[in-house]
Design a protein around this motif. Structure first.
Motif, PDB file in Angstrom:
ATOM      1  N   TRP A  39       0.827  -1.200   0.000  1.00 19.76           N
ATOM      2  CA  TRP A  39       0.000   0.000   0.000  1.00 19.76           C
ATOM      3  C   TRP A  39       0.861   1.250   0.000  1.00 19.76           C
ATOM      4  O   TRP A  39       1.893   1.306   0.668  1.00 19.76           O
ATOM      5  CB  TRP A  39      -0.900   0.019   1.248  1.00 19.76           C
ATOM      6  CG  TRP A  39      -2.107  -0.853   1.122  1.00 19.76           C
ATOM      7  CD1 TRP A  39      -3.379  -0.465   0.762  1.00 19.76           C
ATOM      8  CD2 TRP A  39      -2.177  -2.269   1.332  1.00 19.76           C
ATOM      9  NE1 TRP A  39      -4.214  -1.554   0.744  1.00 19.76           N
ATOM     10  CE2 TRP A  39      -3.518  -2.678   1.089  1.00 19.76           C
ATOM     11  CE3 TRP A  39      -1.238  -3.238   1.696  1.00 19.76           C
ATOM     12  CZ2 TRP A  39      -3.931  -3.999   1.206  1.00 19.76           C
ATOM     13  CZ3 TRP A  39      -1.647  -4.553   1.804  1.00 19.76           C
ATOM     14  CH2 TRP A  39      -2.981  -4.926   1.563  1.00 19.76           C
ATOM     15  N   ASN A  52      -2.480  -0.229 -13.315  1.00 21.71           N
ATOM     16  CA  ASN A  52      -2.769  -0.270 -11.883  1.00 21.71           C
ATOM     17  C   ASN A  52      -1.595  -0.800 -11.062  1.00 21.71           C
ATOM     18  O   ASN A  52      -1.724  -0.998  -9.849  1.00 21.71           O
ATOM     19  CB  ASN A  52      -4.006  -1.135 -11.609  1.00 21.71           C
ATOM     20  CG  ASN A  52      -5.269  -0.491 -12.139  1.00 21.71           C
ATOM     21  OD1 ASN A  52      -5.408   0.733 -12.111  1.00 21.71           O
ATOM     22  ND2 ASN A  52      -6.185  -1.293 -12.626  1.00 21.71           N
ATOM     23  N   LYS A 104       0.295  -7.113  -6.086  1.00 12.97           N
ATOM     24  CA  LYS A 104      -0.591  -5.954  -6.094  1.00 12.97           C
ATOM     25  C   LYS A 104       0.040  -4.780  -5.356  1.00 12.97           C
ATOM     26  O   LYS A 104       0.476  -4.909  -4.211  1.00 12.97           O
ATOM     27  CB  LYS A 104      -1.924  -6.292  -5.418  1.00 12.97           C
ATOM     28  CG  LYS A 104      -2.631  -7.525  -5.972  1.00 12.97           C
ATOM     29  CD  LYS A 104      -3.161  -7.289  -7.369  1.00 12.97           C
ATOM     30  CE  LYS A 104      -4.000  -8.485  -7.836  1.00 12.97           C
ATOM     31  NZ  LYS A 104      -4.499  -8.283  -9.230  1.00 12.97           N
ATOM     32  N   PHE A 118      -1.125  -1.057  -4.278  1.00 10.58           N
ATOM     33  CA  PHE A 118      -2.326  -0.239  -4.180  1.00 10.58           C
ATOM     34  C   PHE A 118      -1.987   1.201  -3.839  1.00 10.58           C
ATOM     35  O   PHE A 118      -1.300   1.456  -2.833  1.00 10.58           O
ATOM     36  CB  PHE A 118      -3.259  -0.789  -3.095  1.00 10.58           C
ATOM     37  CG  PHE A 118      -3.613  -2.236  -3.271  1.00 10.58           C
ATOM     38  CD1 PHE A 118      -4.515  -2.634  -4.239  1.00 10.58           C
ATOM     39  CD2 PHE A 118      -3.030  -3.200  -2.457  1.00 10.58           C
ATOM     40  CE1 PHE A 118      -4.833  -3.972  -4.402  1.00 10.58           C
ATOM     41  CE2 PHE A 118      -3.347  -4.533  -2.609  1.00 10.58           C
ATOM     42  CZ  PHE A 118      -4.248  -4.930  -3.586  1.00 10.58           C
ATOM     43  N   GLU A 178      -3.763   3.365  -2.371  1.00  7.53           N
ATOM     44  CA  GLU A 178      -4.942   3.544  -1.540  1.00  7.53           C
ATOM     45  C   GLU A 178      -4.513   3.586  -0.082  1.00  7.53           C
ATOM     46  O   GLU A 178      -3.404   3.170   0.264  1.00  7.53           O
ATOM     47  CB  GLU A 178      -5.938   2.401  -1.751  1.00  7.53           C
ATOM     48  CG  GLU A 178      -6.447   2.262  -3.173  1.00  7.53           C
ATOM     49  CD  GLU A 178      -7.505   1.183  -3.305  1.00  7.53           C
ATOM     50  OE1 GLU A 178      -8.287   0.998  -2.338  1.00  7.53           O
ATOM     51  OE2 GLU A 178      -7.556   0.523  -4.355  1.00  7.53           O
ATOM     52  N   ASP A 233      -4.393   2.277   3.690  1.00  2.00           N
ATOM     53  CA  ASP A 233      -4.364   0.931   4.258  1.00  2.00           C
ATOM     54  C   ASP A 233      -5.417   0.805   5.364  1.00  2.00           C
ATOM     55  O   ASP A 233      -5.109   0.837   6.546  1.00  2.00           O
ATOM     56  CB  ASP A 233      -2.959   0.580   4.770  1.00  2.00           C
ATOM     57  CG  ASP A 233      -2.368   1.654   5.685  1.00  2.00           C
ATOM     58  OD1 ASP A 233      -2.690   2.853   5.510  1.00  2.00           O
ATOM     59  OD2 ASP A 233      -1.557   1.298   6.564  1.00  2.00           O
ATOM     60  N   HIS A 259      -9.762  -2.940   3.418  1.00  3.67           N
ATOM     61  CA  HIS A 259      -9.008  -3.210   2.195  1.00  3.67           C
ATOM     62  C   HIS A 259      -7.897  -4.221   2.435  1.00  3.67           C
ATOM     63  O   HIS A 259      -7.678  -5.124   1.620  1.00  3.67           O
ATOM     64  CB  HIS A 259      -8.427  -1.911   1.624  1.00  3.67           C
ATOM     65  CG  HIS A 259      -8.056  -2.026   0.175  1.00  3.67           C
ATOM     66  ND1 HIS A 259      -6.760  -1.985  -0.262  1.00  3.67           N
ATOM     67  CD2 HIS A 259      -8.827  -2.225  -0.936  1.00  3.67           C
ATOM     68  CE1 HIS A 259      -6.728  -2.128  -1.582  1.00  3.67           C
ATOM     69  NE2 HIS A 259      -7.970  -2.276  -2.015  1.00  3.67           N
ATOM     70  N   GLN A 305      -8.065  -7.965   0.519  1.00  2.59           N
ATOM     71  CA  GLN A 305      -6.993  -8.356  -0.387  1.00  2.59           C
ATOM     72  C   GLN A 305      -6.220  -9.564   0.146  1.00  2.59           C
ATOM     73  O   GLN A 305      -5.846 -10.464  -0.621  1.00  2.59           O
ATOM     74  CB  GLN A 305      -6.046  -7.180  -0.629  1.00  2.59           C
ATOM     75  CG  GLN A 305      -6.694  -6.019  -1.355  1.00  2.59           C
ATOM     76  CD  GLN A 305      -7.237  -6.408  -2.718  1.00  2.59           C
ATOM     77  OE1 GLN A 305      -6.668  -7.251  -3.422  1.00  2.59           O
ATOM     78  NE2 GLN A 305      -8.344  -5.796  -3.110  1.00  2.59           N
TER      79      GLN A 305
END
Length: 301
Positions: free
Chosen positions: A243, A261, A271, A273, A275, A277, A281, A285
């Motif tokens: 994150w 992404n 992944k 992100f 975004e 944390d 989320h 995930q």
């Protein structure tokens, strides 16, 4: 050009000199060597204040199995004096602003387009065995997942939300998820996280930077915040969930992701992100990753 070695130069007067950037530098070297059929790297640290610890940089260099020699110098090599004019040198000038010198993965991405694969950085055999012994000593039929919760008082914008992570760890505990979360790094972790039974702080059980790197390689996945250590996971084939707060380095991240992404070389289970944390989320995930990999992770249970 027919060369069997690469001259690699980490110039402290030019590079940003962060741990994560040097990890990216190592991947650049391996990619460049793969594309040019080179088997050996001679690494030069230039413009170094020799009062600082060379041990840390040597430890980082040991992640690259192609390193043949390491030279520390407080000066630049004048025009790379003594180096064969035909010898390949990294970094190359036309890529330097897109390279690890600026904390960027864009040079890696360009090399990846030529080679078609990432090359895992590897700790020395002795450190890998040390990590295996450590896991055997402190885990009891639990699945090892390494976590790095960034806590940087000088750059707090993308620090970990420790309350959200604590809620996530506790939720896994209540649901009897057979995972041990191994927290690496020297960051200050809140006591309410330390007290959870599915948490172990590596530095409190003999951990150091070498062991932490080896644990990343020996675990089934990496989780945590965007930081220096996360680059070891990013430059690998292992699953990760990372994150970075959406407003932190937003312009730079737009360039790094090139409209995607995540990094162009990432796999389905890697992944990154942009975004916050939050508990929801993180939990969503993780449980997706856990469900997708449980059949292969069961060997630990």
């Amino acid at each position: 050009m027919n060369c069997n070695s690469l001259t690699a130069i980490w110039d402290f007067s030019k590079a940003d000199n962060r741990l994560g950037s040097f990890i990216i530098f190592q991947e650049e070297l391996l990619q460049f060597c793969l594309f040019n059929h080179i088997s050996m790297i001679n690494l030069y640290f230039e413009s170094m204040d020799l009062k600082q610890s060379m041990a840390v940089w040597t430890t980082l260099a040991q992640l690259n199995p192609a390193i043949n020699s390491i030279t520390f110098s407080s000066n630049k090599l004048p025009s790379h004096e003594g180096l064969n004019e035909e010898r390949l040198i990294w970094p190359v000038e036309d890529l330097i602003q897109e390279s690890s010198y600026y904390g960027s993965t864009l040079a890696v991405q360009k090399l990846w387009k030529q080679t078609g694969r990432m090359i895992n950085l590897l700790s020395p055999d002795s450190e890998i065995q040390r990590a295996k012994n450590w896991l055997g000593l402190y885990l009891d039929k639990e699945i090892p997942v390494v976590v790095h919760l960034k806590v940087n008082p000088l750059d707090p914008q993308s620090n970990a939300n420790q309350e959200a992570w604590a809620a996530f760890f506790d939720d896994c505990l209540q649901k009897k998820i057979p995972v041990k979360f191994i927290l690496i790094g020297s960051d200050q972790i809140e006591n309410y996280i330390k007290e959870l039974h599915n948490i172990i702080i590596s530095k409190e059980y003999g951990g150091d930077i070498s062991l932490d790197f080896a644990l990343v390689q020996q675990s089934v996945a990496f989780m945590g915040m965007s930081s220096g250590p996360c680059n070891l996971a990013i430059m690998s084939s292992n699953p990760y969930l990372i994150w970075k707060h959406p407003n932190h380095h937003s312009d730079k991240m737009e360039k790094e992701f090139q409209g995607m992404n995540g990094f162009i070389f990432s796999t389905e289970h890697q992944k990154f992100f942009r975004e916050f944390d939050t508990f929801d989320h993180i939990s969503t995930q993780f449980h997706k990753l856990y469900a997708d990999h449980l059949s292969e992770w069961k060997q630990w249970i």
